[in-house]
Design a protein around this motif. Structure first.
Motif, PDB file in Angstrom:
ATOM      1  N   TYR A 139      -2.624   9.112  -1.990  1.00  0.00           N
ATOM      2  CA  TYR A 139      -3.444   7.900  -1.937  1.00  0.00           C
ATOM      3  C   TYR A 139      -4.322   7.858  -0.686  1.00  0.00           C
ATOM      4  O   TYR A 139      -5.543   7.660  -0.769  1.00  0.00           O
ATOM      5  N   VAL A 143      -7.439   9.406  -2.359  1.00  0.00           N
ATOM      6  CA  VAL A 143      -8.040   8.311  -3.118  1.00  0.00           C
ATOM      7  C   VAL A 143      -8.807   7.350  -2.214  1.00  0.00           C
ATOM      8  O   VAL A 143      -9.946   6.975  -2.516  1.00  0.00           O
ATOM      9  N   GLU A 144      -8.194   6.929  -1.127  1.00  0.00           N
ATOM     10  CA  GLU A 144      -8.811   5.897  -0.293  1.00  0.00           C
ATOM     11  C   GLU A 144     -10.219   6.257   0.194  1.00  0.00           C
ATOM     12  O   GLU A 144     -11.080   5.372   0.253  1.00  0.00           O
ATOM     13  N   GLU A 147     -12.629   5.072  -2.358  1.00  0.00           N
ATOM     14  CA  GLU A 147     -12.455   3.701  -2.846  1.00  0.00           C
ATOM     15  C   GLU A 147     -13.721   2.857  -2.749  1.00  0.00           C
ATOM     16  O   GLU A 147     -14.024   2.102  -3.674  1.00  0.00           O
ATOM     17  N   MET A 158     -10.382   0.443  -9.754  1.00  0.00           N
ATOM     18  CA  MET A 158      -9.900   0.828  -8.427  1.00  0.00           C
ATOM     19  C   MET A 158      -8.595   0.111  -8.097  1.00  0.00           C
ATOM     20  O   MET A 158      -7.645   0.713  -7.587  1.00  0.00           O
ATOM     21  N   ARG A 159      -8.512  -1.196  -8.396  1.00  0.00           N
ATOM     22  CA  ARG A 159      -7.294  -1.954  -8.133  1.00  0.00           C
ATOM     23  C   ARG A 159      -6.145  -1.469  -9.016  1.00  0.00           C
ATOM     24  O   ARG A 159      -4.994  -1.404  -8.576  1.00  0.00           O
ATOM     25  N   GLU A 162      -4.851   1.770  -7.508  1.00  0.00           N
ATOM     26  CA  GLU A 162      -4.106   1.500  -6.281  1.00  0.00           C
ATOM     27  C   GLU A 162      -2.719   0.935  -6.596  1.00  0.00           C
ATOM     28  O   GLU A 162      -1.706   1.371  -6.019  1.00  0.00           O
ATOM     29  N   THR A 163      -2.661  -0.004  -7.541  1.00  0.00           N
ATOM     30  CA  THR A 163      -1.386  -0.618  -7.911  1.00  0.00           C
ATOM     31  C   THR A 163      -0.461   0.379  -8.602  1.00  0.00           C
ATOM     32  O   THR A 163       0.746   0.414  -8.343  1.00  0.00           O
ATOM     33  N   ALA A 166       0.974   2.689  -6.028  1.00  0.00           N
ATOM     34  CA  ALA A 166       1.985   1.968  -5.232  1.00  0.00           C
ATOM     35  C   ALA A 166       3.283   1.827  -6.023  1.00  0.00           C
ATOM     36  O   ALA A 166       4.378   1.967  -5.464  1.00  0.00           O
ATOM     37  N   GLU A 413       0.959   1.152   3.552  1.00  0.00           N
ATOM     38  CA  GLU A 413       0.237   2.305   3.027  1.00  0.00           C
ATOM     39  C   GLU A 413       0.470   3.543   3.878  1.00  0.00           C
ATOM     40  O   GLU A 413       0.411   4.673   3.379  1.00  0.00           O
ATOM     41  N   ASP A 428      -8.051  -9.822  -1.385  1.00  0.00           N
ATOM     42  CA  ASP A 428      -8.302  -9.042  -0.170  1.00  0.00           C
ATOM     43  C   ASP A 428      -8.803  -9.895   0.987  1.00  0.00           C
ATOM     44  O   ASP A 428      -8.361  -9.732   2.124  1.00  0.00           O
ATOM     45  N   TYR A 433      -1.462  -9.622  -0.666  1.00  0.00           N
ATOM     46  CA  TYR A 433      -1.176  -8.400  -1.421  1.00  0.00           C
ATOM     47  C   TYR A 433       0.148  -8.587  -2.176  1.00  0.00           C
ATOM     48  O   TYR A 433       1.043  -9.284  -1.703  1.00  0.00           O
TER      49      TYR A 433
END
Length: 468
Positions: A139, A143-144, A147, A158-159, A162-163, A166, A413, A428, A433
């Motif tokens: 990630y 990935v980041e 983003e 994108m969300r 990310e989820t 996670a 993260e 955000d 979060y």
């Protein structure tokens, strides 16, 4: 094999072939490696590679192939015959890893795919710690960096990505069965495919580049602006303009440090995702702690009377050289945290063909931030000092809640804090979060702030009765 070809083997007739181009040495290493296997094994490996997509997750890139042996695949749970066949085929035909049919053509998520494959292999081998480390790297490093561009084109995707990643890390931490982790990893890989499709769509390149640049600068800059402008307005109200240079030196120094960060990250070293998140997380928590204490203090003073006498008698005495250093540090940390993240985002999204649009978004963001700063300073001059302190104390307390949420999320993260997901919205700009750790931290800071405000109000009422 590559090292032996490049350096030779001391004490033997095997000399160094460092004079050969690097590509030729790699080609020779793969060729020599393929000689250990029969044509039948290579044929079996080709069939496995084409028919079973799982192999592409385990060996997604040429780099992964150079680090993978038959023993590694067997240790990860593969059958010995299949491991031998796959290695035989890929060493004889390494171009299969670059062919579109392989499903892993070089793209923005190549590194993320490789790290996810390493994570899953480690988890299958029983090494949950290494699995989680690789998943974090997938990630943070894979990935980041893309983003901002992905968010500008498809924020919902994108969300979701990310989820989902996670949730995969959370499953590893809870030691779920391998089959469940494999299913979750497959969902992540499917999202990589969707995201690459979105990023390859060039219809809105210039528009998304401009909007991405503009929103990133505005989002990251507004928090720092609130803190710095609040400090400047406070010092002007306190008639201590001689301390203003410390604040200005802080935010200007942060901008210069940001330029140095850009130079280092671009030309000298690769700033890892984990280090980036740790820097952002620690600085956010530091700023939150300071702002919480300042907010409660300002609320206390907003309940007192005779402001001018108080400011001259108390604040003037309090703003010593030590206070100036403190103001410098607060301004520096608040601004550098945002500059640090902004710089790295711009490095990730920069492209020569869209450079004009990106610079246009940067200029537009700067203009908007300058207008906001001007408006805030004018408004602060018009407010009576008691009302100014009251409004500022509430705003600062809210900002402390926002920053503590962002700080905890950043350290999650980076792998410093656990992450247990809950069914909560993600907001955000409020630092909200969907994990109980970050939400609990925000609730704690909010309770402290409300408790401090209540104590201040109660103490003020008691003092008023005594005076009467």
């Amino acid at each position: 094999m590559y090292e032996a070809i490049s350096q030779g083997i001391q004490g033997t007739a095997m000399t160094s072939f460092a004079s050969l181009p690097e590509a030729d040495r790699w080609a020779l290493a793969f060729h020599v490696g393929s000689l250990a296997h029969s044509p039948q094994a290579r044929a079996e490996g080709e069939t496995l590679w084409r028919e079973d997509p799982a192999w592409r997750q385990r060996i997604p890139t040429l780099e992964a192939l150079t680090r993978t042996s038959e023993a590694d695949l067997v240790a990860a749970g593969s059958e010995a015959a299949q491991a031998r066949a796959i290695v035989a085929y890929l060493r004889a035909h390494p171009q299969a890893l670059q062919h579109p049919a392989s499903g892993v053509a070089a793209g923005p998520f190549t590194l993320a795919r490789q790290r996810m494959a390493e994570s899953l292999s480690a988890y299958e081998a029983g090494d949950a710690v290494q699995a989680k480390t690789a998943a974090l790297s997938a990630y943070l490093d894979g990935v980041e960096p893309v983003e901002p561009t992905l968010a500008a084109r498809d924020n919902a995707l994108m969300r979701e990505l990310e989820t989902t990643m996670a949730r995969y890390r959370d499953m590893i931490g809870r030691r779920v069965p391998v089959a469940d982790a494999t299913v979750q990893a497959a969902q992540v890989t499917g999202l990589f495919d969707r995201a690459e499709g979105v990023l390859q769509d060039a219809h809105t390149d210039r528009t998304t580049a401009f909007l991405g640049s503009f929103t990133i600068l505005l989002r990251e800059g507004i928090e720092a602006l609130l803190i710095v402008i609040g400090m400047i307005a406070f010092l002007r109200k306190a008639e201590r303009r001689e301390v203003l240079p410390a604040v200005h030196a802080g935010w200007i120094g942060a901008l210069l440090a940001g330029v140095a960060t850009w130079a280092i990250a671009t030309h000298l070293v690769d700033v890892s995702g984990a280090n980036r998140e740790v820097t952002e997380g620690v600085s956010a928590l530091f700023a939150a702690a300071v702002l919480l204490s300042v907010g409660i203090w300002m609320h206390q003073k907003s309940l007192a009377g005779r402001w001018q006498q108080y400011l001259h008698a108390k604040v003037s005495a309090a703003l010593t050289r030590r206070s100036a250093v403190f103001l410098f540090l607060l301004a520096f940390v608040a601004v550098y945290r945002e500059v640090f993240e902004t710089i790295l985002f711009f490095i990730a999204m920069w492209s020569q063909e869209n450079s004009t649009a990106i610079l246009g978004g940067l200029v537009a963001g700067c203009v908007v931030l300058a207008a906001v700063a001007y408006w805030m300073l004018r408004m602060s001059k018009r407010l009576p000092i008691g009302q100014f302190f009251s409004i500022s104390s509430i705003l600062i307390a809210v900002l402390a809640v926002v920053l503590v949420g962002k700080g905890v999320a950043a350290l999650q993260e980076a792998g410093w804090i656990g992450q247990a997901l809950v069914a909560a919205p993600r907001i955000d700009w409020l630092g909200v979060y969907p994990s109980w750790q970050s939400l609990l931290a925000q609730v704690t800071v909010a309770v402290i702030a409300i408790g401090g405000f209540y104590f201040n109000a109660r103490t003020s009422r008691v003092s008023a009765r005594v005076e009467q």
